[in-house]
Every structure is written in structure tokens, then in C-alpha cells.
Design an enzyme around this catalytic site. Structure first.
Site, short mmCIF file in Angstrom:
data_model
loop_
_atom_site.label_atom_id
_atom_site.label_comp_id
_atom_site.label_asym_id
_atom_site.label_seq_id
_atom_site.Cartn_x
_atom_site.Cartn_y
_atom_site.Cartn_z
N LYS A 107 -6.85 11.07 -0.53
CA LYS A 107 -5.90 10.84 0.57
C LYS A 107 -4.47 11.11 0.11
O LYS A 107 -3.68 11.72 0.85
CB LYS A 107 -6.03 9.40 1.08
CG LYS A 107 -5.06 9.11 2.22
CD LYS A 107 -5.03 7.64 2.58
CE LYS A 107 -3.86 7.37 3.49
NZ LYS A 107 -3.57 5.97 3.65
N HIS A 144 -0.29 12.66 5.51
CA HIS A 144 1.00 12.88 6.14
C HIS A 144 2.13 12.32 5.27
O HIS A 144 3.15 12.97 5.09
CB HIS A 144 1.01 12.22 7.52
CG HIS A 144 0.44 10.83 7.49
ND1 HIS A 144 -0.90 10.59 7.26
CD2 HIS A 144 1.02 9.62 7.62
CE1 HIS A 144 -1.11 9.27 7.26
NE2 HIS A 144 0.04 8.67 7.47
N ASP A 154 8.89 6.04 8.49
CA ASP A 154 8.19 5.49 9.65
C ASP A 154 7.06 6.45 9.95
O ASP A 154 7.21 7.67 9.81
CB ASP A 154 9.11 5.31 10.85
CG ASP A 154 8.54 4.32 11.86
OD1 ASP A 154 7.68 3.50 11.49
OD2 ASP A 154 8.97 4.34 13.03
N HIS A 183 0.84 -1.21 0.00
CA HIS A 183 0.00 0.00 0.00
C HIS A 183 0.87 1.26 0.00
O HIS A 183 0.63 2.20 -0.75
CB HIS A 183 -0.93 0.02 1.21
CG HIS A 183 -1.93 -1.07 1.24
ND1 HIS A 183 -3.00 -1.12 0.38
CD2 HIS A 183 -2.03 -2.17 2.03
CE1 HIS A 183 -3.72 -2.21 0.63
NE2 HIS A 183 -3.15 -2.86 1.64
N GLY A 189 -4.19 0.43 7.80
CA GLY A 189 -3.81 0.89 9.13
C GLY A 189 -4.97 1.51 9.87
O GLY A 189 -6.07 0.96 9.93
N TYR A 190 -4.73 2.69 10.43
CA TYR A 190 -5.74 3.40 11.22
C TYR A 190 -6.67 4.27 10.37
O TYR A 190 -7.47 5.03 10.92
CB TYR A 190 -5.04 4.29 12.25
CG TYR A 190 -4.28 3.54 13.32
CD1 TYR A 190 -4.90 3.14 14.50
CD2 TYR A 190 -2.93 3.26 13.17
CE1 TYR A 190 -4.21 2.47 15.49
CE2 TYR A 190 -2.22 2.58 14.15
CZ TYR A 190 -2.86 2.19 15.31
OH TYR A 190 -2.17 1.52 16.29
N ASP A 191 -6.59 4.18 9.06
CA ASP A 191 -7.39 5.03 8.17
C ASP A 191 -8.89 5.05 8.50
O ASP A 191 -9.51 6.11 8.42
CB ASP A 191 -7.18 4.65 6.71
CG ASP A 191 -5.82 5.06 6.17
OD1 ASP A 191 -5.05 5.71 6.91
OD2 ASP A 191 -5.53 4.73 5.00
#
Length: 193
Positions: free
Chosen positions: A171, A176, A68, A11, A149-151
Site C-alpha cells: 500500500k 494516494h 487531507d 497510522h 479508514g476505508y481501506d
């Protein structure tokens, strides 16, 4: 210019390739036959990104960048932060990580959070870092099916959708990682002149 992106996350690789198109050819770890489990033992995002980029440069000889990313939740003293991928104790179990975070956020009024990505670049014997931040909040439940992930539980400020609801095109413009990668591509554009 060819650069290795030190990630096994398809991804992330796809997202970064879209953003850097025209600036650099991004090569994956599998392209250089690297199947190593690169250690992420630093206690900061910057430290982990540098560890990974240095590892590839030292072991394989390629100019490289690594990233990271951490989700920092204000009311949890910026946790999960550098431990975001293994917050629930199991590496890369997004469902368990989200469930743990939602449980910890239960009945919390302050839901402010931010995603932060740090990219470390090792190029021609020098090291550079670039960061990207998106401020937002943690939703009370998972929403949306895209992303990773936390999306599904992170909603950026000024938006009414989570990252998982807005789709990759939107997105990739505001995330970020996109912000950090745009700083990287700007640097590479100037570097290539």
C-alpha cells in the site's frame, strides 16, 4: 531538515515517516506539544490541508505540512469527498462511515471511486501543494484487516486486493498518500540542493 506533520493520526504518521526516510525528519504534533484540535472547516481537501499547515506555522513557528484525504465515489457525485472522516456523522468512526457508504452503494453497478490526498507545505514563508490519486472501486463488502479508514472496501485498479488486504508495504508504494508524499520528497530533495 525537520518538518512537522500536522496530524494526530498515528497510522498516517507511520506511513509518511517510512516514505520520507532520508529526505526529512518528520516531527509529530505531540513532539511540539501541540494538543490543539486544528480546525478543518474548508470545503476542499486543499483548503483543509492549508488551514492545518498554516495553523502550526502561525501558532508554533515550525515549517509544517499537512494533508487531507477524501474518498470520491463517482455515482455519489464524488461523496463522501472532503467529508470522508465524518461521513456517518461521527468524527473518525471508520466502521460507521464504511457501513453508510456500503449501504448507499447497495445495488449500484457503477462502483468507480478514487482516493485523493492533498498535501500542503508551509516552508520558509511560502506555500506549496502536492496531490496523489489512486483510481479504483468500492467492493460489496469489507475485506482485509490492515490499514485504516476505508481501506477494507477500496480496491485499486489493476489489483484484486483491497488496501486492507495487501498490507502496508505494498500500500505504501501505490497509495494516494504515497504518491503525494513522493511528490513532496522530490520537492524537498531539490529544495535541499
Amino acid at each position: 531538515m525537520k518538518l512537522v506533520f500536522a496530524t494526530n493520526n498515528q497510522h498516517k504518521l507511520d506511513e509518511v515517516r517510512k516514505i520520507t526516510a532520508g529526505y526529512a525528519e518528520i516531527i509529530s504534533l505531540s513532539d511540539i506539544d501541540c494538543h490543539d484540535d486544528i480546525p478543518e472547516t474548508a470545503d476542499t481537501l486543499e483548503g483543509n490541508a492549508l488551514l492545518k499547515a498554516r495553523y502550526i506555522k502561525e501558532k508554533f513557528g515550525y515549517d509544517c505540512f499537512a494533508d487531507d484525504t477524501g474518498l470520491e465515489v463517482e455515482v455519489l457525485n464524488n461523496a463522501p469527498g472532503v467529508y470522508s472522516a465524518r461521513y456517518a456523522g461521527t468524527e473518525h468512526d471508520s466502521e460507521a462511515n464504511m457501513n453508510k457508504l456500503l449501504s448507499e452503494m447497495n445495488h449500484k453497478e457503477n462502483r468507480k471511486a478514487r482516493f485523493r490526498t492533498v498535501i500542503a507545505l508551509v516552508l520558509d514563508g511560502k506555500e506549496y501543494t502536492f496531490d496523489g490519486i489512486v483510481n479504483g472501486s468500492i467492493t460489496t463488502e469489507k475485506r482485509g484487516d490492515s490499514g485504516f479508514g476505508y481501506d477494507p472496501i477500496f480496491m485499486p485498479d489493476t489489483y484484486t486486493q483491497t488496501f486492507a488486504e495487501m498490507g502496508n508495504d505494498t500500500k505504501n508504494q501505490i497509495s494516494h498518500r504515497a504518491k503525494a508524499v513522493m511528490k513532496l520528497t522530490s520537492f524537498l530533495s531539490d529544495y535541499n540542493c
